[in-house]
Design a protein around this motif. Structure first.
Motif, PDB file in Angstrom:
ATOM      1  N   GLU A  71       0.768  -1.249   0.127  1.00 21.21           N
ATOM      2  CA  GLU A  71       0.111  -0.136   0.065  1.00 21.21           C
ATOM      3  C   GLU A  71       0.809   1.222   0.027  1.00 21.21           C
ATOM      4  OE1 GLU A  71      -3.222   0.297  -0.478  1.00 21.21           O
ATOM      5  OE2 GLU A  71      -3.181  -1.979  -0.692  1.00 21.21           O
ATOM      6  N   ILE A  72       1.930   1.165   0.630  1.00 20.94           N
ATOM      7  CA  ILE A  72       2.827   2.403   0.689  1.00 20.94           C
ATOM      8  C   ILE A  72       3.470   2.523  -0.899  1.00 20.94           C
ATOM      9  CG2 ILE A  72       4.968   3.066   1.545  1.00 20.94           C
ATOM     10  CD1 ILE A  72       4.427   1.696   4.237  1.00 20.94           C
ATOM     11  N   CYS A  73       3.708   1.586  -1.307  1.00 23.31           N
ATOM     12  CA  CYS A  73       4.382   1.600  -2.565  1.00 23.31           C
ATOM     13  C   CYS A  73       3.140   2.181  -3.540  1.00 23.31           C
ATOM     14  CB  CYS A  73       4.853   0.187  -3.290  1.00 23.31           C
ATOM     15  SG  CYS A  73       6.474  -0.211  -2.399  1.00 23.31           S
ATOM     16  N   ASN A  74       2.170   1.555  -3.297  1.00 16.04           N
ATOM     17  CA  ASN A  74       0.841   2.244  -4.476  1.00 16.04           C
ATOM     18  C   ASN A  74       0.820   3.764  -3.929  1.00 16.04           C
ATOM     19  OD1 ASN A  74      -1.195   1.729  -6.142  1.00 16.04           O
ATOM     20  ND2 ASN A  74      -2.348   2.011  -4.587  1.00 16.04           N
ATOM     21  N   GLY A  75       0.912   4.251  -2.757  1.00 15.59           N
ATOM     22  CA  GLY A  75       0.624   5.426  -2.454  1.00 15.59           C
ATOM     23  C   GLY A  75       1.733   6.405  -3.299  1.00 15.59           C
ATOM     24  N   ILE A  76       2.742   5.981  -3.062  1.00 18.05           N
ATOM     25  CA  ILE A  76       4.007   6.494  -3.638  1.00 18.05           C
ATOM     26  C   ILE A  76       3.928   6.747  -5.142  1.00 18.05           C
ATOM     27  CG2 ILE A  76       6.580   6.537  -4.239  1.00 18.05           C
ATOM     28  CD1 ILE A  76       7.073   5.270  -1.448  1.00 18.05           C
ATOM     29  N   GLY A  77       3.390   5.634  -5.690  1.00 13.65           N
ATOM     30  CA  GLY A  77       3.200   5.840  -7.245  1.00 13.65           C
ATOM     31  C   GLY A  77       2.360   6.697  -7.899  1.00 13.65           C
ATOM     32  N   ASN A  78       0.910   6.746  -6.812  1.00 12.33           N
ATOM     33  CA  ASN A  78      -0.059   7.781  -7.013  1.00 12.33           C
ATOM     34  C   ASN A  78       0.466   9.311  -6.931  1.00 12.33           C
ATOM     35  OD1 ASN A  78      -1.752   5.940  -7.540  1.00 12.33           O
ATOM     36  ND2 ASN A  78      -2.556   5.666  -5.621  1.00 12.33           N
ATOM     37  N   TYR A  79       1.197   9.354  -5.817  1.00 10.90           N
ATOM     38  CA  TYR A  79       1.733  10.898  -5.541  1.00 10.90           C
ATOM     39  C   TYR A  79       2.598  11.270  -6.848  1.00 10.90           C
ATOM     40  CZ  TYR A  79       4.979  14.237  -3.689  1.00 10.90           C
ATOM     41  OH  TYR A  79       5.624  15.509  -3.376  1.00 10.90           O
ATOM     42  N   HIS A  80       3.403  10.394  -7.013  1.00  9.10           N
ATOM     43  CA  HIS A  80       4.335  10.763  -8.266  1.00  9.10           C
ATOM     44  C   HIS A  80       3.479  11.080  -9.455  1.00  9.10           C
ATOM     45  CE1 HIS A  80       8.277  10.572  -7.230  1.00  9.10           C
ATOM     46  NE2 HIS A  80       8.264   9.241  -6.462  1.00  9.10           N
ATOM     47  N   LEU A  81       2.429  10.301  -9.621  1.00  6.37           N
ATOM     48  CA  LEU A  81       1.762  10.737 -10.955  1.00  6.37           C
ATOM     49  C   LEU A  81       1.068  12.129 -10.966  1.00  6.37           C
ATOM     50  CD1 LEU A  81       0.123   9.364 -13.603  1.00  6.37           C
ATOM     51  CD2 LEU A  81      -1.586   8.787 -12.050  1.00  6.37           C
ATOM     52  N   GLU A  82       0.478  12.189  -9.532  1.00  5.70           N
ATOM     53  CA  GLU A  82      -0.210  13.745  -9.266  1.00  5.70           C
ATOM     54  C   GLU A  82       0.815  14.964  -9.168  1.00  5.70           C
ATOM     55  OE1 GLU A  82      -3.318  14.319  -9.118  1.00  5.70           O
ATOM     56  OE2 GLU A  82      -3.654  12.237  -9.645  1.00  5.70           O
ATOM     57  N   TYR A  83       2.058  14.684  -8.729  1.00  7.41           N
ATOM     58  CA  TYR A  83       3.194  15.603  -8.651  1.00  7.41           C
ATOM     59  C   TYR A  83       3.906  15.925 -10.163  1.00  7.41           C
ATOM     60  CZ  TYR A  83       7.663  17.781  -7.213  1.00  7.41           C
ATOM     61  OH  TYR A  83       8.699  18.477  -7.196  1.00  7.41           O
ATOM     62  N   LEU A  84       3.930  14.684 -10.820  1.00 10.56           N
ATOM     63  CA  LEU A  84       4.771  14.957 -11.950  1.00 10.56           C
ATOM     64  C   LEU A  84       4.065  15.425 -13.188  1.00 10.56           C
ATOM     65  CD1 LEU A  84       7.129  11.982 -11.793  1.00 10.56           C
ATOM     66  CD2 LEU A  84       7.557  14.154 -11.002  1.00 10.56           C
ATOM     67  N   SER A  85       2.735  15.054 -13.236  1.00 14.06           N
ATOM     68  CA  SER A  85       1.867  15.258 -14.350  1.00 14.06           C
ATOM     69  C   SER A  85       1.739  16.879 -14.737  1.00 14.06           C
ATOM     70  CB  SER A  85       0.551  14.853 -14.151  1.00 14.06           C
ATOM     71  OG  SER A  85       0.444  13.375 -14.405  1.00 14.06           O
ATOM     72  N   PRO A  86       1.512  17.631 -13.507  1.00 11.21           N
ATOM     73  CA  PRO A  86       1.334  19.209 -13.904  1.00 11.21           C
ATOM     74  C   PRO A  86       2.671  19.703 -14.506  1.00 11.21           C
ATOM     75  CG  PRO A  86       0.432  18.843 -11.732  1.00 11.21           C
ATOM     76  CD  PRO A  86       0.976  17.436 -12.268  1.00 11.21           C
ATOM     77  N   ARG A  87       4.041  19.310 -13.968  1.00 11.57           N
ATOM     78  CA  ARG A  87       5.126  19.728 -14.613  1.00 11.57           C
ATOM     79  C   ARG A  87       5.149  19.430 -15.894  1.00 11.57           C
ATOM     80  NH1 ARG A  87       9.638  18.241 -10.515  1.00 11.57           N
ATOM     81  NH2 ARG A  87      10.988  19.514 -11.783  1.00 11.57           N
ATOM     82  N   MET A  88       4.998  18.132 -16.462  1.00 14.23           N
ATOM     83  CA  MET A  88       4.885  17.727 -17.745  1.00 14.23           C
ATOM     84  C   MET A  88       4.090  18.620 -18.575  1.00 14.23           C
ATOM     85  SD  MET A  88       7.769  16.126 -18.313  1.00 14.23           S
ATOM     86  CE  MET A  88       7.448  15.986 -19.958  1.00 14.23           C
ATOM     87  N   LEU A  89       3.033  18.511 -18.150  1.00 14.70           N
ATOM     88  CA  LEU A  89       1.899  19.414 -19.023  1.00 14.70           C
ATOM     89  C   LEU A  89       2.372  20.803 -19.386  1.00 14.70           C
ATOM     90  CD1 LEU A  89      -1.491  18.558 -17.077  1.00 14.70           C
ATOM     91  CD2 LEU A  89      -0.876  18.065 -19.566  1.00 14.70           C
TER      92      LEU A  89
END
Length: 625
Positions: A84-102
Motif C-alpha cells: 500500500e505504501i508503494c502504491n501511494g508513492i506511485g499515485n503521488y508521483h503521478l499527481e506531482y509530475l503530471s502538472p510539470r510535464m503538462l
C-alpha cells in the motif's frame, strides 16, 4: 506538413514522450521507476506472505501450537502495508509530475506555433494539424505514465510472478501466454482504426468549435442574436457533434469484434490455469496455501491483464494518433512553410540573388509606372519587391502576380484597389508575414532575412485586438521583451490622438480596459486609437497602416493620416486603404488590380494618366459632393 517516411510502431509516440519526461525531470522519473519495480516485488512478496499465513493456519487446524502463526501473520500484514505504501508513492508521483510535464508540453507547443510562418495559418491542412496537436495532450501524458508503468511495474510483476509460478508448475507459464498475446494483437489493429478516425475528425472538430464560438463567444454574441442566427449555427454545431460521434461509433464497432475474440482467448487461458492448479492439488504436489496464493495471484494477474492490455493499451492505442500528430507538428521545420504553397513553384523560377540586370529592370519599371518620377535613390536605400508571386494554399489563382516595387527610404506610399485586388496580401508580404512563392524581397540592398526583418516592422490593422489589460500594457506589449518606457508610451498616446480624460480613462494609463475585470470598455473609435498607439510604440523602420481608421470619423481620420505622414519621416510608411481621398497624403500611390500593379504615381499623375484609378476615385468622390 512535411512528414518523415520512416515507419514507427504505434508506441513510438509514447516512447518519445517518455524520453522527454526523463530529460525534463530525470531524478523524479528515475525514483518513480525504481519505486514501481519495488512495488511489483512487494505484491509478489505479499502473495507469498499469504501462502505462509494459510499454511500456518492449516498447521494449527491439525494441532500445531497457536503461536506458530504469529510470524506469518506479522509478515503478511507488513508485506501488505508495504504494498500500500508503494502504491501511494506511485499515485503521488503521478499527481506531482503530471502538472510539470503538462506545462512543458504546452509551452513547447505554443513556442512551436509562435514560430510557424504566417502562411501556415492560411492552410486548412496545417490548421487541422495544429488542432490535432493540441487535442489530448493531457490524456496522452497520463497514458504515457501508464505505458511506462507496464515496463516498470507490470513487467517486473509478471517476471516475479513467473518465477513463483514456475516453482509450482512450469506449464502455468505456457498457459499464461494465452492471456496476453491475443490482446496485444487486438490493440495493434485498434491503433490503426483510431489513427484514421483521428485524422478524419480534426477538421470536423474545428468546425464544431467555430459554430460554438459563433453561438457563445462574446465578440459574436451581439450579431448572432440580433440576426436571429442562433438556430443556424446550432444546427451546424449539432451536425458536427453527430458526425464526430458517428465516426467514433464506426471505429468502436470495428473493434468490438476483435475485442470479443481477444477477451475470449484470455478467459480460456485463465480457466486453463485454474484447471492446472486443481490438478496440482489433487495430485498432492501443491498444498492449500500455495493453491490459494497462486489462485489469488492468477486472479490478480488476470485483473491486471484486463487493466493493462484491455483498458490502458486500448486507451493508449486510441490516443496514440493524437500524440503522433503532436510530434509531427513539433518536428515541422519552421522557415519552410512556403513548401505548403509551392506546388506551382515550377511555373516561374527566379535566382535567389538580385543581379545588376534585376536592378536596372526594377528601376526601369519604376520609371515607366510613375510618370517619370523614378527614385533618385538606389534600391539599397529602401525596400524592393522583385518579381514577386504569391498564392494561398489550395487556391489556383495568384493573389500577387509579378509584383515589382521600389519603396524609397523616408517615403510613404498608399496601396489602393478594389476588394480582392491583393492589397492585404501585399501588406502582409511587406510586413514579412508572407514569403514570396517566387521572386525576392530586399531591404537596404540585401535579400530579406525574415527573422531580423520582422523586428524592424510595425503595423496597425483594421481587425485590431482588444486586449483585456491596462491601457499602458495594451500599448507596451508591442515591444517584445523590453521594459515599458513611459516617455515613449506618452508619445504614442499623443500621436494616436488619445485623450486621457476622466470619463474614458478614470485611472489614466493604468485604466483596465475590460469590464470583465472591473475596468471600462471603450468605443470602437477609442479602441482603434489604442491599436494605433500600440503600433506607433513599437520600434520600427517600416510601418504599415492596414485600413486602420474604419471606426474613426473623417475629421479624426484626416488628423491620424497627417500625423502618420509626420511620424514616418525618415522611415518607410505604407497605407493600405480603400478610401482614395486619404491616399492623397502619400508620396506615391500604388494601384493594384487582380493581384498586379496597374500603376504607380502621385494622386494628380494617376488622375490624368490612369483611367482605372480615375474611375475608382470618381465613384468615391460622388459621396463627398
Amino acid at each position: 506538413m512535411r512528414n518523415s517516411n520512416k515507419k514507427h510502431s504505434y508506441f513510438y509516440p509514447y516512447i518519445r514522450l517518455i524520453k522527454l519526461m526523463f530529460k525534463t525531470i530525470p531524478g523524479e522519473m528515475t525514483f518513480c521507476c525504481l519505486s514501481d519495480v519495488f512495488h511489483a516485488l512487494s505484491i509478489v512478496l505479499a502473495m507469498y506472505g499469504m501462502q505462509l499465513l494459510i499454511d500456518g493456519a492449516e498447521e494449527i487446524y491439525y494441532g500445531k501450537p497457536t503461536n506458530s502463526i504469529i510470524v506469518p501473520l506479522i509478515l503478511f500484514i507488513a508485506l501488505n502495508m508495504l504494498t500500500e505504501i508503494c502504491n501511494g508513492i506511485g499515485n503521488y508521483h503521478l499527481e506531482y509530475l503530471s502538472p510539470r510535464m503538462l506545462i512543458k508540453m504546452n509551452t513547447d507547443l505554443q513556442n512551436k506555433i509562435s514560430k510557424l510562418d504566417y502562411i501556415c495559418f492560411e492552410d486548412p491542412e496545417m490548421l487541422d494539424s495544429i488542432e490535432k496537436a493540441k487535442n489530448g495532450i493531457e490524456n496522452n501524458l497520463l497514458t504515457a505514465y501508464f505505458v511506462l508503468s507496464t515496463i516498470t511495474l507490470y513487467l517486473p510483476y509478471y517476471i516475479f510472478m513467473g518465477i513463483y509460478l514456475r516453482n509450482v508448475n512450469p506449464m502455468l507459464l505456457i498457459v499464461l501466454l494465452l492471456i496476453f498475446i491475443p490482446v496485444l494483437l487486438g490493440n495493434y489493429f485498434r491503433f490503426k482504426v483510431f489513427a484514421k478516425t483521428e485524422d478524419e475528425a480534426a477538421n470536423v472538430r474545428r468546425k464544431k468549435e467555430a459554430y460554438e464560438d459563433a453561438i457563445c463567444d462574446l465578440s459574436t454574441f451581439k450579431e448572432t442574436r440580433m440576426l436571429g442566427a442562433f438556430h443556424y449555427f446550432f444546427k451546424g454545431y449539432t451536425a458536427s457533434i453527430g458526425k464526430l460521434n458517428s465516426s467514433l461509433m464506426s471505429a468502436e464497432k470495428k473493434q468490438a469484434k476483435n475485442d470479443l475474440i481477444c477477451q475470449g482467448l484470455t478467459a480460456i487461458g485463465y480457466l486453463g490455469i485454474i484447471g492446472l492448479l486443481i490438478a496440482e492439488v489433487l495430485s498432492k504436489r501443491a498444498n492449500i496455501g500455495s493453491f490459494t496464493a497462486v489462485l489469488f495471484g492468477i486472479t490478480t494477474m488476470y485483473g491486471l491483464a484486463q487493466e493493462v492490455f484491455v483498458s490502458t493499451f486500448k486507451w493508449a492505442s486510441r490516443q496514440a494518433a493524437s500524440l503522433n500528430n503532436y510530434w509531427k507538428l513539433m518536428d515541422y521545420k519552421e522557415g519552410n512553410a512556403e513548401d505548403i504553397a509551392t506546388a506551382k513553384a515550377a511555373v516561374i523560377n527566379n535566382n535567389n540573388t538580385a543581379t545588376s540586370e534585376d536592378t536596372v529592370r526594377i528601376a526601369n519599371t519604376a520609371t515607366e509606372k510613375t510618370g517619370g518620377e523614378a527614385s533618385s535613390n538606389s534600391i539599397e536605400n529602401g525596400l524592393t519587391l522583385n518579381n514577386v508571386y504569391f498564392s494561398y494554399p489550395g487556391v489556383d489563382k495568384d493573389a500577387l502576380h509579378n509584383v515589382s516595387l521600389d519603396i524609397r527610404a523616408g517615403e510613404t506610399i498608399a496601396v489602393v484597389g478594389e476588394n480582392g485586388s491583393g492589397k492585404t496580401t501585399l501588406a502582409k508580404m511587406i510586413m514579412g508575414l508572407l514569403r514570396p512563392r517566387s521572386g525576392n524581397m530586399y531591404y537596404l540592398g540585401s535579400k530579406v532575412n525574415y527573422q531580423e526583418y520582422v523586428l524592424k516592422v510595425s503595423a496597425v490593422f483594421q481587425d485590431y485586438l482588444k486586449y483585456q489589460m491596462r491601457l499602458d500594457e495594451n500599448i507596451s506589449i508591442s515591444r517584445q521583451g523590453a521594459q515599458p518606457v513611459q516617455e515613449d508610451i506618452n508619445e504614442a498616446i499623443k500621436s494616436a490622438g488619445l485623450e486621457l480624460n476622466q470619463k474614458h480613462f478614470p485611472d489614466g494609463k493604468e485604466t483596465m480596459l475590460s469590464k470583465e475585470f472591473g475596468g471600462v470598455d471603450l468605443s470602437g473609435g477609442l479602441w482603434q486609437r489604442v491599436a494605433i498607439a500600440r503600433g506607433l510604440y513599437r520600434k520600427h523602420e517600416i510601418i504599415i497602416l492596414d485600413e486602420p481608421t474604419a471606426a474613426i470619423d473623417p475629421i479624426e481620420e484626416a488628423r491620424v493620416y497627417n500625423e502618420f505622414a509626420a511620424i514616418t519621416k525618415g522611415k518607410i510608411g505604407v497605407i493600405i486603404t480603400h478610401r482614395l481621398g486619404a491616399a492623397k497624403i502619400a508620396d506615391r500611390i500604388v494601384v493594384l488590380k487582380n493581384g498586379e500593379i496597374e500603376n504607380v504615381g502621385t494622386h494628380d499623375y494617376l488622375l490624368k494618366n490612369d483611367m482605372y484609378y480615375k474611375q475608382l476615385y470618381d465613384k468615391q468622390a460622388v459621396w463627398y459632393q
